[in-house]
Design a protein around this motif. Sequence first.
Motif, PDB file in Angstrom:
ATOM      1  N   ALA A 145      75.206  54.324  32.338  1.00 42.16           N
ATOM      2  CA  ALA A 145      76.272  53.315  32.428  1.00 42.16           C
ATOM      3  C   ALA A 145      75.698  51.931  32.741  1.00 42.16           C
ATOM      4  CB  ALA A 145      77.272  53.723  33.503  1.00 42.16           C
ATOM      5  N   LEU A 146      74.744  51.867  33.668  1.00 42.35           N
ATOM      6  CA  LEU A 146      74.129  50.579  33.993  1.00 42.35           C
ATOM      7  C   LEU A 146      73.326  50.030  32.822  1.00 42.35           C
ATOM      8  CD1 LEU A 146      72.963  51.272  37.646  1.00 42.35           C
ATOM      9  CD2 LEU A 146      74.651  49.587  36.920  1.00 42.35           C
ATOM     10  N   ALA A 147      72.676  50.915  32.074  1.00 41.73           N
ATOM     11  CA  ALA A 147      71.894  50.464  30.918  1.00 41.73           C
ATOM     12  C   ALA A 147      72.797  49.895  29.831  1.00 41.73           C
ATOM     13  CB  ALA A 147      71.060  51.614  30.366  1.00 41.73           C
ATOM     14  N   ALA A 148      73.936  50.531  29.618  1.00 43.14           N
ATOM     15  CA  ALA A 148      74.866  50.005  28.611  1.00 43.14           C
ATOM     16  C   ALA A 148      75.391  48.640  29.025  1.00 43.14           C
ATOM     17  CB  ALA A 148      76.027  50.985  28.419  1.00 43.14           C
ATOM     18  N   THR A 149      75.709  48.494  30.294  1.00 44.35           N
ATOM     19  CA  THR A 149      76.160  47.189  30.790  1.00 44.35           C
ATOM     20  C   THR A 149      75.023  46.172  30.772  1.00 44.35           C
ATOM     21  OG1 THR A 149      77.663  48.394  32.234  1.00 44.35           O
ATOM     22  CG2 THR A 149      77.372  46.065  32.685  1.00 44.35           C
ATOM     23  N   GLY A 150      73.812  46.628  31.099  1.00 46.93           N
ATOM     24  CA  GLY A 150      72.646  45.739  31.057  1.00 46.93           C
ATOM     25  C   GLY A 150      72.340  45.255  29.653  1.00 46.93           C
ATOM     26  N   LEU A 151      72.542  46.123  28.653  1.00 50.92           N
ATOM     27  CA  LEU A 151      72.346  45.689  27.262  1.00 50.92           C
ATOM     28  C   LEU A 151      73.372  44.642  26.859  1.00 50.92           C
ATOM     29  CD1 LEU A 151      71.485  49.041  25.467  1.00 50.92           C
ATOM     30  CD2 LEU A 151      70.018  47.035  25.686  1.00 50.92           C
ATOM     31  N   ALA A 152      74.611  44.825  27.302  1.00 51.64           N
ATOM     32  CA  ALA A 152      75.646  43.825  26.999  1.00 51.64           C
ATOM     33  C   ALA A 152      75.316  42.495  27.673  1.00 51.64           C
ATOM     34  CB  ALA A 152      77.006  44.325  27.458  1.00 51.64           C
ATOM     35  N   ASN A 153      74.834  42.550  28.911  1.00 51.25           N
ATOM     36  CA  ASN A 153      74.431  41.318  29.602  1.00 51.25           C
ATOM     37  C   ASN A 153      73.219  40.683  28.934  1.00 51.25           C
ATOM     38  OD1 ASN A 153      76.455  41.429  31.453  1.00 51.25           O
ATOM     39  ND2 ASN A 153      75.189  42.173  33.140  1.00 51.25           N
ATOM     40  N   ALA A 154      72.306  41.497  28.426  1.00 53.26           N
ATOM     41  CA  ALA A 154      71.108  40.952  27.786  1.00 53.26           C
ATOM     42  C   ALA A 154      71.472  40.166  26.530  1.00 53.26           C
ATOM     43  CB  ALA A 154      70.139  42.081  27.440  1.00 53.26           C
ATOM     44  N   ARG A 155      72.463  40.622  25.815  1.00 49.12           N
ATOM     45  CA  ARG A 155      72.910  39.864  24.633  1.00 49.12           C
ATOM     46  C   ARG A 155      73.486  38.515  25.046  1.00 49.12           C
ATOM     47  NH1 ARG A 155      74.920  45.042  23.287  1.00 49.12           N
ATOM     48  NH2 ARG A 155      73.540  46.045  21.799  1.00 49.12           N
ATOM     49  N   ARG A 156      74.189  38.517  26.170  1.00 55.96           N
ATOM     50  CA  ARG A 156      74.799  37.280  26.656  1.00 55.96           C
ATOM     51  C   ARG A 156      73.755  36.340  27.263  1.00 55.96           C
ATOM     52  NH1 ARG A 156      77.538  36.826  31.498  1.00 55.96           N
ATOM     53  NH2 ARG A 156      77.267  39.055  31.736  1.00 55.96           N
ATOM     54  N   LEU A 157      72.674  36.896  27.820  1.00 56.76           N
ATOM     55  CA  LEU A 157      71.643  36.100  28.492  1.00 56.76           C
ATOM     56  C   LEU A 157      70.438  35.839  27.591  1.00 56.76           C
ATOM     57  CD1 LEU A 157      71.678  37.862  31.981  1.00 56.76           C
ATOM     58  CD2 LEU A 157      72.622  35.629  31.409  1.00 56.76           C
ATOM     59  N   ASP A 158      70.616  35.823  26.304  1.00 54.95           N
ATOM     60  CA  ASP A 158      69.553  35.534  25.333  1.00 54.95           C
ATOM     61  C   ASP A 158      68.391  36.513  25.426  1.00 54.95           C
ATOM     62  OD1 ASP A 158      70.939  33.381  24.304  1.00 54.95           O
ATOM     63  OD2 ASP A 158      70.105  31.990  25.778  1.00 54.95           O
ATOM     64  N   GLY A 159      68.690  37.787  25.627  1.00 54.38           N
ATOM     65  CA  GLY A 159      67.660  38.815  25.596  1.00 54.38           C
ATOM     66  C   GLY A 159      66.985  39.112  26.918  1.00 54.38           C
ATOM     67  N   ALA A 160      67.434  38.534  28.010  1.00 51.51           N
ATOM     68  CA  ALA A 160      66.805  38.787  29.301  1.00 51.51           C
ATOM     69  C   ALA A 160      67.103  40.213  29.744  1.00 51.51           C
ATOM     70  CB  ALA A 160      67.326  37.806  30.350  1.00 51.51           C
ATOM     71  N   GLY A 161      66.046  41.018  29.906  1.00 45.24           N
ATOM     72  CA  GLY A 161      66.195  42.392  30.349  1.00 45.24           C
ATOM     73  C   GLY A 161      66.525  43.382  29.258  1.00 45.24           C
ATOM     74  N   MET A 162      66.379  42.993  28.007  1.00 41.16           N
ATOM     75  CA  MET A 162      66.711  43.889  26.896  1.00 41.16           C
ATOM     76  C   MET A 162      65.823  45.134  26.908  1.00 41.16           C
ATOM     77  SD  MET A 162      68.691  44.228  24.153  1.00 41.16           S
ATOM     78  CE  MET A 162      69.185  42.661  23.523  1.00 41.16           C
ATOM     79  N   LYS A 163      64.521  44.948  27.116  1.00 46.14           N
ATOM     80  CA  LYS A 163      63.597  46.087  27.127  1.00 46.14           C
ATOM     81  C   LYS A 163      63.859  46.987  28.324  1.00 46.14           C
ATOM     82  CE  LYS A 163      59.872  43.696  24.750  1.00 46.14           C
ATOM     83  NZ  LYS A 163      58.505  43.168  24.873  1.00 46.14           N
ATOM     84  N   GLN A 164      64.114  46.400  29.475  1.00 36.98           N
ATOM     85  CA  GLN A 164      64.385  47.199  30.671  1.00 36.98           C
ATOM     86  C   GLN A 164      65.639  48.039  30.484  1.00 36.98           C
ATOM     87  OE1 GLN A 164      64.637  44.081  33.553  1.00 36.98           O
ATOM     88  NE2 GLN A 164      62.539  44.401  34.258  1.00 36.98           N
ATOM     89  N   ALA A 165      66.678  47.444  29.929  1.00 35.92           N
ATOM     90  CA  ALA A 165      67.917  48.181  29.715  1.00 35.92           C
ATOM     91  C   ALA A 165      67.728  49.290  28.684  1.00 35.92           C
ATOM     92  CB  ALA A 165      69.029  47.235  29.282  1.00 35.92           C
ATOM     93  N   ALA A 166      66.979  49.016  27.632  1.00 31.36           N
ATOM     94  CA  ALA A 166      66.740  50.028  26.604  1.00 31.36           C
ATOM     95  C   ALA A 166      65.931  51.194  27.168  1.00 31.36           C
ATOM     96  CB  ALA A 166      66.023  49.414  25.412  1.00 31.36           C
TER      97      ALA A 166
END
Length: 102
Positions: A61-82
């Motif tokens: 659940a946190l990873a899915a939310t983190g991926l959504a935030n990464a799209r909004r934050l220009d990719g910040a944390g995309m790899k960590q969320a994935a």
Amino acid sequence: MATPTPASTYDERGAVQPLPTRPPLNGLATLALVYGIIAVAAGILPAVRQITGSLAVPAVALAATGLANARRLDGAGMKQAAIGLVTGFAGLAISLATYLTT
């Protein structure tokens, strides 16, 4: 009297340059990664599972939310969320496999 600005904000021509900004942080992606790693460890080691319980579902659940935030934050944390999503699903699969085989 005005406070002087640091000399590093001026370029060679004497023009004021903006100070570098910090990149945005994605705390949910980091938390998903940590929960996913713990979920995999809990799936493999029963002693860890006794302490932490199952953290695989919150990791997903946190990873899915983190991926959504990464799209909004220009990719910040995309790899960590994935990676958190992958380790969360892996921890869930390992936990279910050990639960069903015992």
